[in-house]
Design an enzyme around this catalytic site. Structure first.
Site, PDB file in Angstrom:
ATOM      1  N   ILE A   1     -48.282 -15.413   1.624  1.00  0.00           N
ATOM      2  CA  ILE A   1     -49.209 -16.423   1.107  1.00  0.00           C
ATOM      3  C   ILE A   1     -50.511 -15.763   0.639  1.00  0.00           C
ATOM      4  O   ILE A   1     -51.027 -16.066  -0.438  1.00  0.00           O
ATOM      5  CB  ILE A   1     -49.466 -17.511   2.177  1.00  0.00           C
TER       6      ILE A   1
ATOM      7  N   GLU B   1     -56.191  -6.428   5.197  1.00  0.00           N
ATOM      8  CA  GLU B   1     -54.969  -6.498   6.015  1.00  0.00           C
ATOM      9  C   GLU B   1     -55.106  -5.547   7.201  1.00  0.00           C
ATOM     10  O   GLU B   1     -55.462  -4.382   7.017  1.00  0.00           O
ATOM     11  CB  GLU B   1     -53.752  -6.126   5.134  1.00  0.00           C
TER      12      GLU B   1
ATOM     13  N   GLY C   1     -52.611  -9.953   4.247  1.00  0.00           N
ATOM     14  CA  GLY C   1     -51.876  -9.528   3.038  1.00  0.00           C
ATOM     15  C   GLY C   1     -50.404  -9.841   3.136  1.00  0.00           C
ATOM     16  O   GLY C   1     -49.559  -9.081   2.674  1.00  0.00           O
TER      17      GLY C   1
ATOM     18  N   GLY D   1     -51.156 -16.454   8.905  1.00  0.00           N
ATOM     19  CA  GLY D   1     -49.957 -17.029   9.507  1.00  0.00           C
ATOM     20  C   GLY D   1     -50.175 -18.458   9.953  1.00  0.00           C
ATOM     21  O   GLY D   1     -51.259 -19.034   9.767  1.00  0.00           O
TER      22      GLY D   1
ATOM     23  N   HIS E   1     -26.210 -10.309 -21.203  1.00  0.00           N
ATOM     24  CA  HIS E   1     -27.083  -9.386 -21.923  1.00  0.00           C
ATOM     25  C   HIS E   1     -27.723 -10.105 -23.111  1.00  0.00           C
ATOM     26  O   HIS E   1     -27.032 -10.846 -23.807  1.00  0.00           O
ATOM     27  CB  HIS E   1     -26.276  -8.192 -22.433  1.00  0.00           C
TER      28      HIS E   1
ATOM     29  N   GLY F   1     -44.503 -33.120   3.830  1.00  0.00           N
ATOM     30  CA  GLY F   1     -45.020 -32.119   4.760  1.00  0.00           C
ATOM     31  C   GLY F   1     -45.845 -31.034   4.091  1.00  0.00           C
ATOM     32  O   GLY F   1     -46.369 -31.207   2.981  1.00  0.00           O
TER      33      GLY F   1
HETATM   34  P1  FAD Z   1     -43.944 -29.149   7.729  1.00  0.00           P
HETATM   35  O1  FAD Z   1     -43.701 -28.998   6.291  1.00  0.00           O
HETATM   36  O2  FAD Z   1     -45.203 -28.584   8.292  1.00  0.00           O
HETATM   37  O3  FAD Z   1     -43.843 -30.706   8.019  1.00  0.00           O
HETATM   38  C1  FAD Z   1     -44.078 -31.232   9.282  1.00  0.00           C
HETATM   39  C2  FAD Z   1     -44.492 -32.679   9.117  1.00  0.00           C
HETATM   40  O4  FAD Z   1     -44.537 -33.280  10.397  1.00  0.00           O
HETATM   41  C3  FAD Z   1     -45.866 -32.850   8.509  1.00  0.00           C
HETATM   42  O5  FAD Z   1     -45.796 -33.746   7.428  1.00  0.00           O
HETATM   43  C4  FAD Z   1     -46.728 -33.405   9.655  1.00  0.00           C
HETATM   44  O6  FAD Z   1     -47.708 -34.320   9.202  1.00  0.00           O
HETATM   45  C5  FAD Z   1     -45.676 -34.119  10.485  1.00  0.00           C
HETATM   46  N1  FAD Z   1     -46.011 -34.221  11.900  1.00  0.00           N
HETATM   47  C6  FAD Z   1     -46.454 -33.244  12.717  1.00  0.00           C
HETATM   48  N2  FAD Z   1     -46.551 -33.689  13.978  1.00  0.00           N
HETATM   49  C7  FAD Z   1     -46.145 -34.977  13.956  1.00  0.00           C
HETATM   50  C8  FAD Z   1     -46.016 -35.971  14.962  1.00  0.00           C
HETATM   51  N3  FAD Z   1     -46.282 -35.699  16.237  1.00  0.00           N
HETATM   52  N4  FAD Z   1     -45.604 -37.202  14.585  1.00  0.00           N
HETATM   53  C9  FAD Z   1     -45.327 -37.496  13.295  1.00  0.00           C
HETATM   54  N5  FAD Z   1     -45.427 -36.577  12.310  1.00  0.00           N
HETATM   55  C10 FAD Z   1     -45.812 -35.341  12.639  1.00  0.00           C
HETATM   56  N6  FAD Z   1     -41.850 -21.810   2.132  1.00  0.00           N
HETATM   57  C11 FAD Z   1     -40.908 -21.454   1.243  1.00  0.00           C
HETATM   58  O7  FAD Z   1     -39.723 -21.518   1.560  1.00  0.00           O
HETATM   59  N7  FAD Z   1     -41.236 -21.020  -0.019  1.00  0.00           N
HETATM   60  C12 FAD Z   1     -42.521 -20.935  -0.429  1.00  0.00           C
HETATM   61  O8  FAD Z   1     -42.788 -20.539  -1.568  1.00  0.00           O
HETATM   62  C13 FAD Z   1     -43.542 -21.319   0.477  1.00  0.00           C
HETATM   63  N8  FAD Z   1     -44.833 -21.267   0.107  1.00  0.00           N
HETATM   64  C14 FAD Z   1     -45.795 -21.692   0.979  1.00  0.00           C
HETATM   65  C15 FAD Z   1     -47.115 -21.637   0.567  1.00  0.00           C
HETATM   66  C16 FAD Z   1     -48.110 -22.043   1.423  1.00  0.00           C
HETATM   67  C17 FAD Z   1     -49.546 -21.994   0.968  1.00  0.00           C
HETATM   68  C18 FAD Z   1     -47.780 -22.528   2.726  1.00  0.00           C
HETATM   69  C19 FAD Z   1     -48.847 -22.975   3.669  1.00  0.00           C
HETATM   70  C20 FAD Z   1     -46.455 -22.571   3.140  1.00  0.00           C
HETATM   71  C21 FAD Z   1     -45.460 -22.144   2.281  1.00  0.00           C
HETATM   72  N9  FAD Z   1     -44.113 -22.160   2.660  1.00  0.00           N
HETATM   73  C22 FAD Z   1     -43.160 -21.755   1.774  1.00  0.00           C
HETATM   74  C23 FAD Z   1     -43.694 -22.587   4.017  1.00  0.00           C
HETATM   75  C24 FAD Z   1     -43.182 -24.025   4.016  1.00  0.00           C
HETATM   76  O9  FAD Z   1     -44.174 -24.880   3.523  1.00  0.00           O
HETATM   77  C25 FAD Z   1     -42.773 -24.413   5.433  1.00  0.00           C
HETATM   78  O10 FAD Z   1     -41.850 -23.473   5.915  1.00  0.00           O
HETATM   79  C26 FAD Z   1     -42.157 -25.790   5.484  1.00  0.00           C
HETATM   80  O11 FAD Z   1     -43.043 -26.765   5.004  1.00  0.00           O
HETATM   81  C27 FAD Z   1     -41.747 -26.117   6.928  1.00  0.00           C
HETATM   82  O12 FAD Z   1     -41.186 -27.396   6.971  1.00  0.00           O
HETATM   83  P2  FAD Z   1     -41.244 -28.252   8.318  1.00  0.00           P
HETATM   84  O13 FAD Z   1     -40.556 -29.526   8.010  1.00  0.00           O
HETATM   85  O14 FAD Z   1     -40.781 -27.443   9.449  1.00  0.00           O
HETATM   86  O15 FAD Z   1     -42.799 -28.507   8.590  1.00  0.00           O
END
Ligand code: FAD
Length: 472
Positions: free
Chosen positions: A187, A206, A184, A271, A450, A43
């Site tokens: 990310i 921001e 800001g 966001g 420490h 994801g």
């Molecule tokens: P996602 O990771 O978005 O996965 C959803 C998956 O579902 C995707 O692979 C998509 O292709 C698939 N999908 C969607 N719709 C369908 C469908 N209808 N059928 C089949 N497949 C589908 N979080 C942290 O905790 N720490 C961090 O340091 C952090 N850094 C980040 C940095 C960046 C640049 C970004 C963008 C995000 C960051 N995050 C971080 C947030 C984190 O990536 C997300 O919170 C997390 O990936 C959410 O997981 P999820 O499974 O809900 O969704």
């Protein structure tokens, strides 16, 4: 080729942290699980989020370390950067982890389908496109884990070169000499921090009065000071009206009532929106709020029986990978009818991997006061810490907030807020203390090694408990 219709204990839609954690944790409990992914398992987090972003931040960290070599007597002349090597290294990290995850799913006998899935009536999941198009899965339970995609703003059409979101930014093989980061938040600040360390000129724009909205203001002040010291331009409270692309490349960003910003690249970091379009067929009763997020209760149940939602698509929850993992555990335990502790969203850990890092758990001082909770607060800067001096990273502070008892002493810990070196790795102790509802004395009685950076946390606790060694 998958058969036309199959039955599973659980059908998971989406293979990000929420979906794959549900699949792996459920399979570990003996459930027969199908997972449908339209792109690549892992994801956002693994393919275009947490892992890629932190790899680039690590490139910046390595560069800083080398640049500081002279202080330690190491010659470091002629340092050059080939960012395409960092990009290739990131791809290697991502692909190794993707292979590992694919192997884990296979090993636990999760059946992975490829394509875009839609929840239809009667807990049927139809695969609409991709390699398994036409297949229908029947789930005794269905888990929606479709995640999120970057939000965009009017007038800033993403073209992948001048105007980018995190998706495109994390695929760059060279970095812009000048950049504006719109937003800001966590990310945006991570990207801006990385770019500044890599030598780009960066302006963060921001709209709110402060960057890192949601963090404690003392911690924001420390981080902002450190960012500015390293040359980051930060403009808060701005309204961006649009931009005018330049013929020679780059663009000019216009600010209402303020100076324009001329840059090679604009990174839109405002966001993420839930990816719920087409996820649920018309007439199926899953409630999707006006912002497009799925409404679920604290057991992750949606309005439809045996349909759950986890991760970034869930309304009113922090968009964090570790929150998605925790929700996956809650979901599987709920399906199994086991006792379950719902996620306490007010006390999840937050980690921002900028330089300095920022990490926190629980209430800020302002939030505690807004709730009418009397508080005792202690702060200790990293400047006096031996290990921070040794590694040469002294910008930072630990701030701990405790409930004030009637006698004025500090009682239960409410929030731990940190900025400084490796605080994302140090927050764990604060996370446990706040979530175990420890008092200041209880937590202060535990020893920190420490010399370590974590002594700043220990010292702050001692002071909070009434008497510090180094902190007053
Ligand atoms: P996602 O990771 O978005 O996965 C959803 C998956 O579902 C995707 O692979 C998509 O292709 C698939 N999908 C969607 N719709 C369908 C469908 N209808 N059928 C089949 N497949 C589908 N979080 C942290 O905790 N720490 C961090 O340091 C952090 N850094 C980040 C940095 C960046 C640049 C970004 C963008 C995000 C960051 N995050 C971080 C947030 C984190 O990536 C997300 O919170 C997390 O990936 C959410 O997981 P999820 O499974 O809900 O969704």
């Amino acid at each position: 080729m998958a058969p036309e219709s199959q039955n599973f204990d659980v059908v998971v839609i989406g293979g990000g942290p929420g979906g794959y954690a549900t699949a792996l944790y459920g399979a570990a409990a003996g459930l027969n699980i199908a997972l449908v992914e339209r792109d690549t398992v892992g994801g956002t987090c693994l393919q275009r989020g947490c892992i890629p972003a932190k790899e680039f931040l690590e490139t910046a960290h390595v560069k800083r370390t080398i640049e500081a070599g002279a202080e330690f007597g190491l010659s470091t002349s002629n340092l050059s950067i080939d960012f395409s090597v960092s990009q290739a290294r990131k791809n290697d990290v991502v692909s190794t982890l993707t292979t590992g995850l694919t192997g884990l799913l296979k090993g636990r006998k999760v059946t992975v389908f490829s394509g875009t899935a839609q929840l239809q009536a009667g807990n049927q999941v139809a695969i609409l496109d991709g390699a398994d198009a036409g297949t229908t899965l029947s789930g005794a339970n269905v888990v929606l884990a479709a995640g999120s995609v970057p939000r965009t703003i009017p007038h800033f059409e993403i073209d992948g070169t001048t105007i980018v979101t995190s998706d495109e930014f994390l695929s760059l093989t060279s970095l812009p000499a000048t950049a504006a980061v719109i937003g800001g938040g966590a990310i945006g600040c991570e990207f801006a921090s990385m770019l500044v360390d890599m030598g780009s000129t960066v302006t963060v724009l921001e709209g709110l009065p402060n960057i890192l909205n949601g963090c404690d203001t003392d911690v924001v002040a420390v981080a902002q000071r450190a960012f500015k010291k390293r040359g980051m331009n930060i403009r808060t409270g701005v309204t961006i009206t649009g931009h005018t692309p330049k013929k020679s490349g780059g663009t000019t960003v216009h600010i209402d009532g303020g100076d324009d910003v001329e840059v090679d690249m604009v990174i839109v970091s405002v966001g993420r929106r839930a990816r719920t379009e087409g996820l649920v067929a018309d007439g199926v009763g899953v409630v999707i709020d006006e912002r497009g997020f799925v409404v679920a209760d604290r057991s992750m149940k949606t309005a439809v029986a045996n349909v759950y939602a986890v991760g970034d698509i869930v309304a009113g929850t922090p968009q964090l990978a570790h929150v998605a993992f925790a929700e996956a555990v809650v979901t599987v335990k709920t399906i199994l009818g086991e006792p379950v502790q719902p996620v306490d969203y007010t006390r999840v850990p937050w980690a921002i991997y900028s330089n300095p890092e920022v990490a926190f758990v629980g209430l800020t001082e302002a939030a505690a006061k807004e709730k009418g909770i009397p508080v005792v607060v202690k702060k200790d800067p990293f400047a006096g810490n031996g290990r921070a001096r040794i590694i040469g990273e002294t910008d930072g502070v630990v701030k701990i907030i405790a409930e004030k008892r009637p006698d004025g002493s500090a009682g239960q810990l409410l929030g731990v807020h940190m900025a400084g070196p490796w605080v994302t790795e140090q927050l764990g102790a604060g996370y446990y203390a706040v979530n175990w509802e420890a008092t200041a004395e209880e937590a202060a009685a535990l020893i920190q090694p420490h010399p370590s950076l974590s002594e700043v946390f220990g010292e702050t606790l001692l002071a909070l408990a009434g008497r510090g060694i180094h902190v007053g």
